[in-house]
Structures are given as structure tokens and as C-alpha cells.
Write a protein that holds these residues in place. Structure first.
Motif, PDB file in Angstrom:
ATOM      1  N   LEU A  74       1.065  -1.534  -0.120  1.00  0.00           N
ATOM      2  CA  LEU A  74       0.185  -0.258  -0.019  1.00  0.00           C
ATOM      3  C   LEU A  74       0.793   1.838   0.157  1.00  0.00           C
ATOM      4  N   VAL A  75       0.876   1.826  -1.068  1.00  0.00           N
ATOM      5  CA  VAL A  75       1.671   3.011  -1.467  1.00  0.00           C
ATOM      6  C   VAL A  75       0.561   4.669  -0.575  1.00  0.00           C
ATOM      7  N   ARG A  76      -0.839   4.440  -0.925  1.00  0.00           N
ATOM      8  CA  ARG A  76      -1.768   5.479   0.234  1.00  0.00           C
ATOM      9  C   ARG A  76      -3.025   5.128   0.340  1.00  0.00           C
ATOM     10  N   VAL A  77      -4.037   5.691   0.825  1.00  0.00           N
ATOM     11  CA  VAL A  77      -5.413   5.426   0.992  1.00  0.00           C
ATOM     12  C   VAL A  77      -6.015   7.505   0.374  1.00  0.00           C
ATOM     13  N   THR A  78      -6.849   7.250  -1.222  1.00  0.00           N
ATOM     14  CA  THR A  78      -7.417   8.648  -0.630  1.00  0.00           C
ATOM     15  C   THR A  78      -8.807   8.762  -0.663  1.00  0.00           C
ATOM     16  N   GLN A  79      -9.850   9.189  -0.307  1.00  0.00           N
ATOM     17  CA  GLN A  79     -11.019   9.325  -0.484  1.00  0.00           C
ATOM     18  C   GLN A  79     -11.507  10.243  -1.269  1.00  0.00           C
ATOM     19  N   VAL A  80     -12.055   9.717  -3.083  1.00  0.00           N
ATOM     20  CA  VAL A  80     -11.948  10.711  -4.017  1.00  0.00           C
ATOM     21  C   VAL A  80     -13.572  11.140  -4.350  1.00  0.00           C
ATOM     22  N   LEU A  81     -14.431  11.126  -3.640  1.00  0.00           N
ATOM     23  CA  LEU A  81     -15.893  11.586  -3.552  1.00  0.00           C
ATOM     24  C   LEU A  81     -16.053  13.076  -3.083  1.00  0.00           C
ATOM     25  N   THR A  82     -15.228  13.777  -3.965  1.00  0.00           N
ATOM     26  CA  THR A  82     -15.091  15.751  -3.007  1.00  0.00           C
ATOM     27  C   THR A  82     -15.772  16.251  -4.887  1.00  0.00           C
ATOM     28  N   LEU A  83     -15.887  17.486  -4.484  1.00  0.00           N
ATOM     29  CA  LEU A  83     -16.530  18.336  -4.818  1.00  0.00           C
ATOM     30  C   LEU A  83     -15.568  19.109  -5.611  1.00  0.00           C
ATOM     31  N   GLU A  84     -14.684  18.920  -5.746  1.00  0.00           N
ATOM     32  CA  GLU A  84     -13.214  19.088  -7.181  1.00  0.00           C
ATOM     33  C   GLU A  84     -12.832  18.312  -7.641  1.00  0.00           C
ATOM     34  N   ASN A  85     -13.432  17.197  -6.951  1.00  0.00           N
ATOM     35  CA  ASN A  85     -12.583  15.815  -8.060  1.00  0.00           C
ATOM     36  C   ASN A  85     -13.914  15.954  -9.374  1.00  0.00           C
ATOM     37  N   PHE A  86     -15.038  16.322  -8.841  1.00  0.00           N
ATOM     38  CA  PHE A  86     -16.102  16.872  -9.904  1.00  0.00           C
ATOM     39  C   PHE A  86     -16.342  17.419 -10.746  1.00  0.00           C
ATOM     40  N   GLN A  87     -15.141  18.818 -10.178  1.00  0.00           N
ATOM     41  CA  GLN A  87     -15.525  20.193 -11.023  1.00  0.00           C
ATOM     42  C   GLN A  87     -14.052  19.330 -12.022  1.00  0.00           C
ATOM     43  N   ALA A  88     -13.040  18.670 -12.076  1.00  0.00           N
ATOM     44  CA  ALA A  88     -12.401  18.296 -12.519  1.00  0.00           C
ATOM     45  C   ALA A  88     -12.617  17.961 -14.186  1.00  0.00           C
ATOM     46  N   LEU A  89     -13.597  16.910 -13.703  1.00  0.00           N
ATOM     47  CA  LEU A  89     -14.488  16.428 -14.959  1.00  0.00           C
ATOM     48  C   LEU A  89     -14.412  16.752 -16.416  1.00  0.00           C
ATOM     49  N   ARG A  90     -13.831  15.785 -17.210  1.00  0.00           N
ATOM     50  CA  ARG A  90     -13.381  17.369 -17.909  1.00  0.00           C
ATOM     51  C   ARG A  90     -14.560  17.515 -19.844  1.00  0.00           C
ATOM     52  N   ASN A  91     -15.879  17.579 -19.403  1.00  0.00           N
ATOM     53  CA  ASN A  91     -16.862  18.038 -20.268  1.00  0.00           C
ATOM     54  C   ASN A  91     -16.270  17.207 -22.247  1.00  0.00           C
ATOM     55  N   GLY A  92     -16.916  16.424 -22.694  1.00  0.00           N
ATOM     56  CA  GLY A  92     -16.509  16.303 -23.996  1.00  0.00           C
ATOM     57  C   GLY A  92     -15.444  15.328 -23.623  1.00  0.00           C
ATOM     58  N   LEU A  93     -14.659  15.221 -23.089  1.00  0.00           N
ATOM     59  CA  LEU A  93     -13.528  14.617 -22.789  1.00  0.00           C
ATOM     60  C   LEU A  93     -13.182  13.335 -22.418  1.00  0.00           C
ATOM     61  N   ASP A  94     -13.998  13.261 -20.932  1.00  0.00           N
ATOM     62  CA  ASP A  94     -14.116  11.913 -20.090  1.00  0.00           C
ATOM     63  C   ASP A  94     -15.230  12.010 -20.459  1.00  0.00           C
ATOM     64  N   THR A  95     -14.536   9.781 -19.557  1.00  0.00           N
ATOM     65  CA  THR A  95     -16.044   8.895 -20.508  1.00  0.00           C
ATOM     66  C   THR A  95     -16.742   8.240 -19.095  1.00  0.00           C
ATOM     67  N   GLN A  96     -18.052   7.324 -19.705  1.00  0.00           N
ATOM     68  CA  GLN A  96     -18.230   6.522 -18.729  1.00  0.00           C
ATOM     69  C   GLN A  96     -17.175   5.641 -18.063  1.00  0.00           C
ATOM     70  N   ASP A  97     -16.093   4.984 -18.789  1.00  0.00           N
ATOM     71  CA  ASP A  97     -15.073   4.476 -18.228  1.00  0.00           C
ATOM     72  C   ASP A  97     -14.202   5.014 -17.294  1.00  0.00           C
ATOM     73  N   SER A  98     -13.544   5.907 -17.542  1.00  0.00           N
ATOM     74  CA  SER A  98     -12.756   7.145 -16.569  1.00  0.00           C
ATOM     75  C   SER A  98     -13.753   7.598 -15.645  1.00  0.00           C
ATOM     76  N   VAL A  99     -14.946   7.445 -15.260  1.00  0.00           N
ATOM     77  CA  VAL A  99     -15.966   8.153 -14.166  1.00  0.00           C
ATOM     78  C   VAL A  99     -15.869   6.968 -13.551  1.00  0.00           C
ATOM     79  N   ARG A 100     -16.267   5.844 -14.274  1.00  0.00           N
ATOM     80  CA  ARG A 100     -16.717   4.452 -13.257  1.00  0.00           C
ATOM     81  C   ARG A 100     -14.558   4.288 -12.485  1.00  0.00           C
ATOM     82  N   ARG A 101     -14.314   4.208 -13.101  1.00  0.00           N
ATOM     83  CA  ARG A 101     -12.752   4.107 -12.511  1.00  0.00           C
ATOM     84  C   ARG A 101     -12.491   4.762 -11.211  1.00  0.00           C
ATOM     85  N   ARG A 102     -13.168   6.149 -12.101  1.00  0.00           N
ATOM     86  CA  ARG A 102     -12.508   7.576 -10.430  1.00  0.00           C
ATOM     87  C   ARG A 102     -13.269   7.119  -9.264  1.00  0.00           C
ATOM     88  N   PHE A 103     -14.369   7.248 -10.402  1.00  0.00           N
ATOM     89  CA  PHE A 103     -15.652   7.221  -8.210  1.00  0.00           C
ATOM     90  C   PHE A 103     -15.838   5.667  -8.525  1.00  0.00           C
TER      91      PHE A 103
END
Length: 160
Positions: A74-103
Motif C-alpha cells: 500500500l502506497v496511499r489511501v485517498t477519498q475521491v468523492l469530493t466536489l473538486e474531483n467532480f469539478q475536474a471532470l472534462r466535458n467532452g473528454l472524460d467518458t463513462q469508463d473514466s468516471v467509473r474507474r475514478r468514482f
């Protein structure tokens, strides 16, 4: 109760007490899986390591990334359901697969008449306030917009 019957109950109780953010760097992947249980998702990392994703959705408001190096430590543990992480999604670039992998999988899968495609809704905390992040995904699987709403969990004021 016999020892054979008690052993699975004890293992279940210990797994239920495991908390991702309490896991220590350097812990072997096998130990994490034994105490945390099966992850929601497992993804390879470019470094040769692996990411385990533990989601508390749909009822909870946390999704944890547990990143392991190539030696499965184990290197790190990160809680990723944050407003900032959702604001970082790129409209037109991110995909359903990248959203699933991230969240991980969403808490709710919704549709509305004004948008052609699914809306993935995640329950989040924003400075302690319960909110929802709504990720609009078009029929081609591309993120088109992210919106936020407050999540009302209960009425704080009694009716008059």
C-alpha cells in the motif's frame, strides 16, 4: 456456539470494522483484501501497481482509492468523492469508463426528458453538507456536464 460456526462470524465482524483510511502504508495487498473484503473495482496502474476501489455508495458518501506499488504494498489511501474531483471532470473528454474507474458505480442511475443519456448521481459531502454530483453522459458514453444539488436528508424544522 461451535468454533467452526464462530470463525466465519468473527471474520465478517472484523471486515465490517475495517476502515480504509486507517490502513498503513506498506501493508501487503493480500492483508488489505483480507481485512477490507473484496473491492468494488480493481484497476492496474501505469507504474505496474494496482488500485483497489472501495465504494460506500449508494448509502455512503465516500469512495476510497487504495494504491499499491509493483511489489503489492500500500502506497496511499485517498477519498475521491469530493466536489473538486467532480469539478475536474472534462466535458467532452472524460467518458463513462473514466468516471467509473475514478468514482466506482453511481449511487443512482437517472434519466430526465431534457437530456438524451443516463445521469450518474453520486452522494458526496461538501464541507460536511450532503450534496449530489450529477454526471450527464451522452449515448456515446461521453461526459457532457456535471451539476450539483443539495441532498436533503430530513426536515430539520417541524411543520407548523
Amino acid at each position: 456456539m461451535s468454533r467452526l460456526a464462530a470463525a466465519p462470524l468473527l471474520a465478517l465482524a472484523l471486515a465490517a470494522c475495517a476502515v480504509p483510511e486507517w490502513q498503513k502504508p506498506g501493508t501487503p495487498l493480500a492483508d488489505i483484501e483480507r481485512t477490507m473484503g473484496r473491492p468494488t473495482l480493481a484497476e492496474p496502474l501505469e507504474s505496474g501497481g494496482q488500485r483497489l476501489v472501495y465504494s460506500r455508495q449508494p448509502a455512503g458518501q465516500q469512495v476510497y482509492h487504495m494504491d499499491f506499488d509493483a511489489s503489492q504494498r500500500l502506497v496511499r489511501v485517498t477519498q475521491v468523492l469530493t466536489l473538486e474531483n467532480f469539478q475536474a471532470l472534462r466535458n467532452g473528454l472524460d467518458t463513462q469508463d473514466s468516471v467509473r474507474r475514478r468514482f466506482g458505480p453511481p449511487a443512482l442511475l437517472e434519466r430526465v426528458a431534457s437530456f438524451d443519456g443516463p445521469i450518474w448521481t453520486y452522494r458526496i459531502l461538501d464541507n460536511g453538507a450532503p450534496r449530489q454530483a450529477h454526471v450527464h453522459i451522452d449515448p456515446a458514453g461521453v461526459v457532457r456536464r456535471v451539476m450539483f444539488t443539495d441532498e436533503r436528508l430530513r426536515d430539520l424544522d417541524p411543520p407548523h
